[in-house]
Design an enzyme around this catalytic site. Structure first.
Site, PDB file in Angstrom:
ATOM      1  N   LYS A  22     -28.575   4.225  16.366  1.00  0.00           N
ATOM      2  CA  LYS A  22     -27.040   4.175  17.303  1.00  0.00           C
ATOM      3  C   LYS A  22     -26.249   3.872  15.929  1.00  0.00           C
ATOM      4  O   LYS A  22     -25.096   4.963  16.119  1.00  0.00           O
ATOM      5  CB  LYS A  22     -27.336   2.965  17.879  1.00  0.00           C
ATOM      6  CG  LYS A  22     -26.033   2.928  18.699  1.00  0.00           C
ATOM      7  CD  LYS A  22     -25.839   2.202  19.727  1.00  0.00           C
ATOM      8  CE  LYS A  22     -26.683   0.333  19.378  1.00  0.00           C
ATOM      9  NZ  LYS A  22     -25.565  -0.480  18.883  1.00  0.00           N
ATOM     10  N   SER A  23     -26.106   2.642  14.975  1.00  0.00           N
ATOM     11  CA  SER A  23     -24.964   2.674  13.951  1.00  0.00           C
ATOM     12  C   SER A  23     -24.775   3.938  13.639  1.00  0.00           C
ATOM     13  O   SER A  23     -23.222   4.255  12.855  1.00  0.00           O
ATOM     14  CB  SER A  23     -25.270   1.628  12.892  1.00  0.00           C
ATOM     15  OG  SER A  23     -25.989   0.263  13.519  1.00  0.00           O
ATOM     16  N   ARG A  27     -21.212   6.607  12.855  1.00  0.00           N
ATOM     17  CA  ARG A  27     -20.160   6.703  11.993  1.00  0.00           C
ATOM     18  C   ARG A  27     -20.466   8.245  11.557  1.00  0.00           C
ATOM     19  O   ARG A  27     -19.726   9.023  10.693  1.00  0.00           O
ATOM     20  CB  ARG A  27     -21.596   6.051  10.604  1.00  0.00           C
ATOM     21  CG  ARG A  27     -21.115   4.692  10.993  1.00  0.00           C
ATOM     22  CD  ARG A  27     -22.175   3.724   9.910  1.00  0.00           C
ATOM     23  NE  ARG A  27     -20.853   2.691  10.057  1.00  0.00           N
ATOM     24  CZ  ARG A  27     -21.476   1.736  10.998  1.00  0.00           C
ATOM     25  NH1 ARG A  27     -22.078   2.119  12.055  1.00  0.00           N
ATOM     26  NH2 ARG A  27     -21.371  -0.144  10.471  1.00  0.00           N
ATOM     27  N   GLY A 100     -18.814  -2.413  21.302  1.00  0.00           N
ATOM     28  CA  GLY A 100     -18.554  -3.140  20.041  1.00  0.00           C
ATOM     29  C   GLY A 100     -17.845  -2.526  19.017  1.00  0.00           C
ATOM     30  O   GLY A 100     -16.653  -1.837  18.507  1.00  0.00           O
ATOM     31  N   SER A 174     -19.638  -9.507   9.299  1.00  0.00           N
ATOM     32  CA  SER A 174     -19.889  -8.333  10.457  1.00  0.00           C
ATOM     33  C   SER A 174     -20.116  -7.027   9.433  1.00  0.00           C
ATOM     34  O   SER A 174     -18.950  -6.263   8.895  1.00  0.00           O
ATOM     35  CB  SER A 174     -18.832  -8.470  11.486  1.00  0.00           C
ATOM     36  OG  SER A 174     -18.719  -7.377  11.953  1.00  0.00           O
ATOM     37  N   GLN A 176     -19.428  -4.113  11.538  1.00  0.00           N
ATOM     38  CA  GLN A 176     -18.550  -3.547  12.311  1.00  0.00           C
ATOM     39  C   GLN A 176     -16.858  -3.752  11.717  1.00  0.00           C
ATOM     40  O   GLN A 176     -15.748  -2.719  11.041  1.00  0.00           O
ATOM     41  CB  GLN A 176     -18.053  -3.996  13.504  1.00  0.00           C
ATOM     42  CG  GLN A 176     -20.034  -3.652  14.484  1.00  0.00           C
ATOM     43  CD  GLN A 176     -19.771  -4.216  15.859  1.00  0.00           C
ATOM     44  OE1 GLN A 176     -18.264  -4.771  15.949  1.00  0.00           O
ATOM     45  NE2 GLN A 176     -20.556  -3.479  16.658  1.00  0.00           N
ATOM     46  N   ASP A 321     -29.607  -7.675  15.957  1.00  0.00           N
ATOM     47  CA  ASP A 321     -30.314  -7.131  17.224  1.00  0.00           C
ATOM     48  C   ASP A 321     -30.973  -6.607  17.821  1.00  0.00           C
ATOM     49  O   ASP A 321     -31.396  -6.632  19.371  1.00  0.00           O
ATOM     50  CB  ASP A 321     -29.526  -5.702  17.116  1.00  0.00           C
ATOM     51  CG  ASP A 321     -28.462  -4.950  16.498  1.00  0.00           C
ATOM     52  OD1 ASP A 321     -27.013  -6.268  17.443  1.00  0.00           O
ATOM     53  OD2 ASP A 321     -27.906  -4.306  16.546  1.00  0.00           O
ATOM     54  N   LYS A 348     -22.494 -11.240  21.393  1.00  0.00           N
ATOM     55  CA  LYS A 348     -22.863 -10.245  22.106  1.00  0.00           C
ATOM     56  C   LYS A 348     -22.608  -9.467  22.960  1.00  0.00           C
ATOM     57  O   LYS A 348     -21.581  -9.496  23.316  1.00  0.00           O
ATOM     58  CB  LYS A 348     -24.177  -9.611  21.944  1.00  0.00           C
ATOM     59  CG  LYS A 348     -24.443  -9.902  19.602  1.00  0.00           C
ATOM     60  CD  LYS A 348     -24.424  -9.206  19.346  1.00  0.00           C
ATOM     61  CE  LYS A 348     -24.370  -9.018  17.851  1.00  0.00           C
ATOM     62  NZ  LYS A 348     -23.401  -7.961  16.803  1.00  0.00           N
ATOM     63  N   ARG A 394     -30.342  -4.347  25.023  1.00  0.00           N
ATOM     64  CA  ARG A 394     -31.077  -5.136  24.215  1.00  0.00           C
ATOM     65  C   ARG A 394     -32.151  -6.495  25.076  1.00  0.00           C
ATOM     66  O   ARG A 394     -33.377  -6.412  24.796  1.00  0.00           O
ATOM     67  CB  ARG A 394     -30.400  -5.936  23.553  1.00  0.00           C
ATOM     68  CG  ARG A 394     -30.266  -4.651  22.392  1.00  0.00           C
ATOM     69  CD  ARG A 394     -30.562  -4.469  21.588  1.00  0.00           C
ATOM     70  NE  ARG A 394     -29.920  -3.805  20.742  1.00  0.00           N
ATOM     71  CZ  ARG A 394     -29.999  -2.502  20.217  1.00  0.00           C
ATOM     72  NH1 ARG A 394     -31.268  -2.188  20.127  1.00  0.00           N
ATOM     73  NH2 ARG A 394     -29.071  -1.960  19.378  1.00  0.00           N
TER      74      ARG A 394
HETATM   75  C1  S3P Z   1     -23.569  -2.561  13.982  1.00  0.00           C
HETATM   76  C2  S3P Z   1     -23.696  -4.093  13.267  1.00  0.00           C
HETATM   77  C3  S3P Z   1     -23.564  -5.611  14.061  1.00  0.00           C
HETATM   78  C4  S3P Z   1     -24.600  -4.788  14.925  1.00  0.00           C
HETATM   79  C5  S3P Z   1     -24.768  -3.697  16.321  1.00  0.00           C
HETATM   80  C6  S3P Z   1     -24.501  -2.842  15.306  1.00  0.00           C
HETATM   81  C7  S3P Z   1     -23.000  -1.253  13.324  1.00  0.00           C
HETATM   82  O1  S3P Z   1     -22.518  -5.916  14.763  1.00  0.00           O
HETATM   83  O2  S3P Z   1     -25.164  -6.259  16.482  1.00  0.00           O
HETATM   84  O3  S3P Z   1     -25.259  -3.137  16.751  1.00  0.00           O
HETATM   85  O4  S3P Z   1     -23.355  -0.688  13.538  1.00  0.00           O
HETATM   86  O5  S3P Z   1     -21.983  -2.001  11.741  1.00  0.00           O
HETATM   87  P1  S3P Z   1     -22.015  -6.779  13.290  1.00  0.00           P
HETATM   88  O6  S3P Z   1     -21.787  -6.069  12.484  1.00  0.00           O
HETATM   89  O7  S3P Z   1     -20.220  -7.186  14.120  1.00  0.00           O
HETATM   90  O8  S3P Z   1     -22.926  -8.358  13.660  1.00  0.00           O
END
Ligand code: S3P
Length: 450
Positions: A22-23, A27, A100, A174, A176, A321, A348, A394
């Site tokens: 997913k991450s 990107r 998020g 984080s 993100q 996660d 979350k 989750r």
């Molecule tokens: C993610 C970073 C994590 C994670 C999220 C995906 C990402 O959040 O919990 O599911 O893709 O960068 P944080 O970086 O805010 O903890």
């Protein structure tokens, strides 16, 4: 289907692949759309979260064509046409759904543009903190209004701005936030630096390198010089270790189980779940393949009776996660498992400390709740219960795994949310529940547009 009904199993002997990460899919859509040409993305995750980001890039001018789809979900292989950093104003507000990652990364991207844009999401996303990105972005000169009912929350209205580079020391670990600032930094003149309090997932940095955008990393700090145009490339997304984690726990906690998951992402900023389960007494072996960019490989699990462990503070960002399903493993393990320094769980998709603690207790688990985590004393048998996911993917999947070890029939309600990260989970759960062994039993059907 609106609920999972799960009873206990006595065997796992299986080999399969989980969908793309997913991450990385978020990107890949963003950097592909910013690049200077056409990029092919293989094994894109067609989950609601990632499709929202892909369609956000389309709304900003980066059209895509589908090469192959996961039937009923969306593209797994696609070609995206990059806009050489020249995005166009979207015709309407952009829907980030439940994600998020989507909202925070897109906010970083949109903040240095010449047009106004708006990002919105569902009720869960509209209650999650956005100050963590609007504060550093404002330091760069961004002009972002938070329009939510809750102060500092989405929807976000992002006005045109000329950005200046900053050095930003993040108060929370984080990925993100790091990524939002780095993406904004691509549109600022000069060098933007982010300093992280602890190592977080580094997919943005690795993917920038794949697109030939230079970053400099020293210790916990990452710098980027603005104005570099990502060079179009093809990218293969490895399987998502966070999705794999559900099956890793199921197999690890079942004595005699034997499971192989193929082509999973093995980025060391994501594999602490394997380290933790091995410390609990599982035997999980990683076999990396030759790869550049993102590490990828197979994971082989041999199950046994687990024992409790203490999760180190430094491991928390690495397995954040996976904590819901790790808590299920802890409830099945002899002894006590301690998970602290994890207050991030409270912001979350749900407050995952409360949702995990309440659901585990409903199944007979012995759990103490802390402001920043939980302590679980396992070993006593779990029993079936009616479990609510509270709309958190989750939580739905973690408690489906708990149901595989509980007496009676566990019902998990409100499960549509699993599509935000794991389309096909129901199919894999069904194959595991029926104790299937053939890889074809786990195959998710794909189609090609005619
Ligand atoms: C993610 C970073 C994590 C994670 C999220 C995906 C990402 O959040 O919990 O599911 O893709 O960068 P944080 O970086 O805010 O903890």
């Amino acid at each position: 289907m609106s609920e999972f009904r799960v009873t206990s199993i006595s065997k796992i002997h299986a080999e399969f692949s989980v969908p793309g990460d997913k991450s990385m899919s978020h990107r890949a859509a963003i950097l592909g759309g910013l690049s200077n040409g056409t990029c092919t993305i293989h094994n894109f995750l067609p989950s609601e979260d990632c499709l929202n980001t892909l369609n956000a890039m389309k709304a900003l001018g980066a059209e895509y064509e589908v090469i192959e789809e996961l039937a009923g979900y969306g593209p797994t292989h696609l070609r995206i046409h990059g806009q050489s950093m020249q995005l166009k104003a979207p015709a309407k507000p952009i829907d980030c759904g439940n994600s998020g990652t989507g909202m925070r990364l897109l906010a970083g991207l949109l903040t240095g543009q010449t047009f106004t844009s708006e990002l919105f999401g569902d009720a869960s996303l509209s209650s999650r903190p956005m100050g963590r990105i609007t504060i550093p972005l404002a330091q760069m000169g961004a002009d972002i209004e938070t329009l939510g009912e809750k102060p500092g929350c989405a929807p976000l209205r992002i006005h045109p701005a000329t950005l200046s580079p900053i050095t930003y020391e993040m108060p929370v670990a984080s990925a993100q936030v790091k990524s939002a600032v780095l993406l904004a930094g691509m549109f600022a003149k000069g060098t933007t630096t982010v300093i992280q309090p602890a190592i977080t997932r580094d997919h943005t940095e690795r993917m920038l390198a794949s697109f030939r955008v230079n970053t400099v990393q020293t210790g916990n700090s990452i710098s980027i010089i603005g104005g570099q145009v990502p060079q179009a490339c093809d990218f293969t997304v490895p399987g998502d270790i966070s999705s794999a984690a559900f099956w890793l726990v199921a197999a690890a906690a079942l004595p005699g189980a034997r499971l192989t998951l193929r082509n999973v992402g093995l980025n060391p900023t994501r594999t602490a779940i394997i380290t933790a389960l091995n410390r609990m007494g599982a035997r999980i072996i990683e076999t990396p393949h030759q790869a550049t960019g993102e590490p990828i490989g197979d994971i082989e699990v041999h199950g046994s009776k687990l024992k409790g462990t203490t999760i180190f503070e430094s491991e928390i960002p690495n397995l954040i996660d996976e904590i819901p399903v790790l808590a299920v493993a802890a409830a099945l393990a002899d002894g006590t498992t301690v998970i602290r320094n994890a207050a991030e769980l409270r912001v979350k998709e749900t407050d995952r400390i409360t949702t995990v603690v309440n659901n585990l207790r409903a199944m007979g688990g012995n759990v103490t709740e802390y402001e920043d985590g939980m302590e679980i004393t396992g070993g006593s048998p779990l029993h079936a219960a009616e479990i609510d996911s509270f709309g958190d993917h989750r939580i739905a999947m973690a408690f489906a795994i708990a149901g595989l070890f509980a007496s009676g029939e566990t019902v998990i309600r409100n499960i549509e949310c699993v599509n935000t990260s794991y389309p096909g989970f129901a199919h894999h759960l069904d194959a595991i529940r029926r104790e299937k062994t053939m890889p074809s039993d786990f195959m998710l059907p794909t189609t090609r547009p005619s």
